[in-house]
Each structure stands twice: as C-alpha cells, then as structure tokens.
Enzyme design. Structure first.
Site, PDB file in Angstrom:
ATOM      1  CG  ASP A   1      -2.828   4.662  -1.964  1.00  0.00           C
ATOM      2  OD1 ASP A   1      -3.293   3.414  -2.240  1.00  0.00           O
ATOM      3  OD2 ASP A   1      -2.900   3.622  -1.318  1.00  0.00           O
TER       4      ASP A   1
ATOM      5  CG  ASP B   1      -5.526   1.014  -0.817  1.00  0.00           C
ATOM      6  OD1 ASP B   1      -4.936   2.527  -0.793  1.00  0.00           O
ATOM      7  OD2 ASP B   1      -5.865  -0.216  -0.211  1.00  0.00           O
TER       8      ASP B   1
ATOM      9  CB  SER C   1      -0.736   0.131   1.116  1.00  0.00           C
ATOM     10  OG  SER C   1      -1.742   1.241   0.818  1.00  0.00           O
TER      11      SER C   1
END
Length: 579
Positions: free
Chosen positions: A303, A307, A145
C-alpha cells in the site's frame, strides 16, 4: 446559530488563515450540509492517529489541523522533558504530505524540539525504525495508508517506535484539546535550520534499516541457489515501497523482479486505482496481467506507506493465481518463520506469537504446534508494539511474529509497526525454500490447511459517511449491546466479549470474566463449532466492520460455509442499519 456555523465564520473572517483556505470556505457559503461536515467536530486520534479528507475545516486535514496536533504533541514532550531527543518525521506520496511534514517540523522547532525530517518519501516501518535508531522521543508520519486519494493523515509514534498507546495518546490529545486552532507556534524552516533544529535524514537510516532486515534471513544459502528460479511481480501502488522493496530483493540475490511500470512512480492521485489498497482485487489488475506475461511465481503489492502487503501466488496445478488474504499470508509467514527458526536454532521457551482479536484462529493452531504462546490484542498494530515493549521491560517473552487480518505483519524487532518490506523479503525467501522442496507457496498453504484445518475468515463492511453516519454506527453498537443475539447465521452464541465494559459473559452459564484487554468499542461473539463474529467501528474510516471466521472440512466446504454465513449475516446487518 449552530456551533459549527460559528466556527466556520471564524475561519472565513480571520486573517490568521491564508487566502486559499478562506477562498475554499467562501465557495461553500450557504451549503449547510457541507459546512456541517467540515466543522461539526475536530479530527481525533483513532487506531492510526489523525486521518481525514484533505480540505479546510476542523474536521479536515490541513496545515492548521496539523499544526495544532503538533503543538499539542510538543507541549506533551515538553511536559515529559523530552525536547532534547528530537522527533523523526516521515511522509508518503499523498497530496500535501511534504508540506504537512514541514509544518510539523516548524512547530516543533518553534518549541525548541529538533526535527529529523526524511529527505523524501519513506515507508511507515522505516519511520518506526528511525525513532529508536536516532534515539528520538517521538515520531510523526504523514500518511493516510491505504485510504482513497482524497485522504491524508498524521500518525504519532512514541520513543519505543510504536504508535502511541495509553497513557501517551490520552496525554497528547488532552494537550491538543486545550488549544485553539490559532495557538500553534511556528518558525520558518530557514530559522529552524539556523538554530540546528531541522536536520534532513536519509541514506544513513536507509542503510541501517536494510541491514536490520538482512539479519532476519534464515536461509541465505537457499536464496543464493534458487532465487534465479523465482519470478516476482511487484507493485508499490504509486507509493513508498518501490525503492526499499526492490533494494532488499536485489541485495539478497533476486534477479527476476518485475515492477508494474504504470504503478512504479509515486503519485498521490493514484491514477490507476480508485482505492490504493492491496486488499482490493482492483489494485492487482495490472500486476496480474504482468504476472501472466512473465509467468510469475508470486505477485506482491504494497500500500502507499508500505506497511501492508497483498499477495497472489501461482498454483502450478491449475495455472491460476490464488489470492492470499491477510489471514492467509500472515499464517503462511508465521508457519515458515516458526518452523525454520525451530529447525535452525531452536525456538525460545518464552516465544510469543501475537495477533489481533479479529485475526484468524489458525494462528492459535500454529502457535500450539510449535509450543509457542499466542497472545491476542485489540485491533491496531500499536497494541502488538505495546506487547513487544512489555516483553522488553519485564524480561519475559520473546517476540517471534505478529500479524493482523488487514494485511499487516512484523518479523523481527527492528520496528514496532507492521512492515510490508520485511514481509516481501520473507515471502520471497519462503518461495525459494519451498522451491528447494519441490513445492510452491500455494502447496505450502494447502499443507497448512491439512495440518491445522481449513480455516476461512472474511469481513462484511458498511460505510456510513458524515456526522449522520457516525451517529448511526453508535446506534448499531448500542442496539447490539441491548439485544444480544443468541444465534447468528445459524450458529448458537456461546459467549460475548464486550471490550467496552471489559466483560466476557457465557450465555449458557451466565458466568462473567474480564477480557484483560484495554477498553474499546468492540463486541466479539464466540459461536459454536469454532466459529466467531466480531463487530467493530473502524478507527480510520467511516465504516462499521463485521469480521467472522469458521472452519470447514475442505477448501470447498469452508468456502461454502463462509458464503452461507455471510448471506445470513446480511439479514442481521440490514436489520441494524434500517432500525
């Protein structure tokens, strides 16, 4: 000899491990602290699955840790007789992401489970969508992430398209813990293909995903009329969002979209930022520079796994670009979606807005205004996905919108995870709608404050790396539970929610009630004057987070109160850290 040293020597001396791994470990011979960091524990599933620093060791992300986790997942799938349905696999731009994806696929194939692997990098929400679209029993996403460049991760999704929750997460981890690092079964990708257990996926799923997003547009006629008057600057921050974000905007009719050229192409080294997180001001430096040149109406950044969405909007009166926190952009989208669904087709009687416990309480005001029930869940979008599934199973509850303070939200039910692509689409649509009313997105934000109150929310984070940091974080939570404060930053504590013990205790009356949420190492302090503080160790990073929120009489008043609250809070934090 310490246990971690024994494990280290096994890795160094066993021919099971490749030469590169053994050479890396031999290079730290004699460095007890480094060996301890790499081998004191195994990576465990947090709110987003496995996540750790890339490198050799049981406490690092590498092909052996990925293989072991996948073997545990395979064993669990076999125990549930789900092997015929297969597993979808996606990956992002990070170092070793494609390799980890193929390791996972080879382990699954060795266990007779088909892998549907994306041909190239894809965003997290598309993986969530793909699981249900393909009818898979599970999904794997190789991503860390928004973490720094030295990290990678491994998220597991279940058949509902959401990240794993109890009992499946517990079941999978129990299977993983039964295994040694050498127990993983693997076959080559060539053999997997020959056996029909490895299928490359791409365009078909892409097209289906984009089609689902288009169904969520409320005012296509307004987009067609005003899109040419909206200028957007967008950055994928070297990640997965570039292709799908630009595609959806182009197909809807947005022509003035400018991508930050230095951050357009995928790059796991993230050369333009030290921290590829749209929550960080640094991440927007290049985008804001381009926005000034193009006189952009809004500035967006996703990012690396697309998400989370960061947002800046232009205030026409001052000419400044205003940063919208995740709480602000989430509230703005919730307001737009609920208001326009109500205006165009009416809101369902059992409509639901879901937020995490650390997300702004403005959400409750929005839900109340539109007659929609708001529900809270623990931090981690998987819990929002879990509630969505419960609505489907029970037949009670219609999901309308869900969001977290950490820049993640979901519109629609195509996915079960936060989706920055659909958020990008919806914000651009909202910009055209407010343009039709002679307003900017910032004007719409001010309208919300005037209607619901000037809510402000913030966070103070302490980073504590390594095994000593883990112990210190545990110690801080223990101290807070042992000595519950009665006043925090000048605000009296009304009640304390301890999600670890499932007790809400009113400090004035002593009455106790359940939290009605799953067990979690979190403390939430309800304060006077609608203020609150929540203390929570991060599930994905070596941090302990102090979230807080309050309400002011104006933007200036709310900002001043928040600043004073945080300054006083630092005294409490320093006392806990130094104790």
């Amino acid at each position: 000899m310490a246990d971690y040293m024994k494990v280290y020597e096994q890795w160094v001396n066993s021919s099971f491990f490749d030469e590169a791994t053994r050479a890396e470990l031999k290079s730290i011979e004699g460095d007890d602290a480094e060996i301890r960091e790499r081998f004191f524990d195994d990576l465990e599933f947090g709110t987003a699955g496995l996540r750790g620093i890339i490198g050799a060791g049981t406490n690092r992300m590498n092909i052996y840790v990925v293989a072991r986790a996948t073997q545990g997942l395979a064993n669990y799938i076999l125990s549930r007789h789900g092997e015929k349905r297969g597993v979808a696999i996606a990956f992002d731009c990070r170092r070793f992401s494609p390799e980890f994806a193929d390791v996972a696929a080879s382990v699954l194939a060795a266990n007779g489970i088909k892998a549907f692997r994306f041909e190239s990098l894809r965003p997290t929400p598309e993986l969530s969508f793909a699981v249900r679209y393909l009818g898979c029993i599970a999904g794997i996403n190789i991503t860390a992430s928004h973490n720094p460049r030295e990290y990678n991760g491994y998220k597991v999704y279940w058949e509902d398209g959401a990240q794993i929750t109890p009992p499946n997460d517990i079941g999978i981890m129990l299977e993983v813990k039964k295994l040694s690092i050498e127990d993983s079964r693997m076959i080559s990708i060539e053999e997997a293909k020959a056996k029909g257990l490895y299928q490359v996926i791409g365009k078909e799923v892409d097209d289906a995903y984009i089609a689902e997003l288009k169904k969520l547009v409320i005012h296509q006629d307004t987009i067609e009329k005003y899109a040419k008057d909206i200028t957007v600057v967008y950055s994928p921050l070297h990640g997965t969002g570039n292709v799908p974000a630009r595609r959806i905007l182009a197909e809807l009719g947005f022509t003035n979209v400018f991508v930050v050229p230095e951050q357009e192409l995928p790059d796991g080294e993230f050369p333009t930022v030290s921290y590829p997180n749209p929550e960080a001001k640094e991440a927007f430096a290049l985008a804001l520079k381009l926005a000034e040149e193009k006189n952009a109406d809004l500035v967006l950044a996703t990012d690396p796994d697309a998400d989370r969405l960061g947002v800046y909007v232009k205030d026409e009166k001052s000419g400044e670009y205003k940063c919208l926190t995740g709480n602000m952009s989430g509230s703005l989208l919730a307001e737009y979606e609920l208001s326009e669904i109500q205006a165009t087709r009416g809101l369902p009687e059992d409509g639901r807005l879901i937020k995490s416990i650390v997300t702004t309480n403005m959400a409750a005001c929005i839900a109340d205004h539109y007659g929609v029930k708001m529900e809270e869940c623990l931090t981690g979008f998987k819990f929002i996905g879990q509630k969505m599934l419960s609505y489907e199973h029970s037949g009670h509850g219609t999901f309308l919108f869900g969001f977290e303070e950490s820049y993640g939200c979901l519109i629609g039910t195509h996915a079960r995870d936060k989706d920055a692509i659909v958020a990008t689409m919806a914000l651009c649509e909202a910009a055209t709608f407010y343009k039709s009313q002679g307003k900017t997105l910032w004007d719409a934000m001010i309208d919300m404050y005037e209607r619901y109150g000037y809510w402000v929310d913030d966070i103070s984070t302490i980073t504590m790396k390594g095994v000593d940091g883990v112990e210190k974080i545990k110690s801080i939570m223990k101290m807070l539970r042992k000595n519950i404060p009665t006043n925090i930053s000048g605000y009296d504590v009304i009640a304390v929610r301890d999600y670890d013990t499932d007790v809400v205790r009113n400090l004035h009356t002593g009455a106790e009630t359940p939290t009605f949420l799953p067990k979690s190492n979190v403390l939430y302090f309800e304060l006077e004057n609608d203020a609150w503080l929540c203390v929570r160790p991060s599930g994905t990073e070596p941090k302990i987070k102090f979230y807080f929120g309050l309400k002011g009489e104006s933007l200036e008043d709310a900002a001043a109160k928040s600043k004073e609250f945080e300054q006083k809070l630092q005294g409490l934090i320093n006392g806990l850290v130094n104790a």
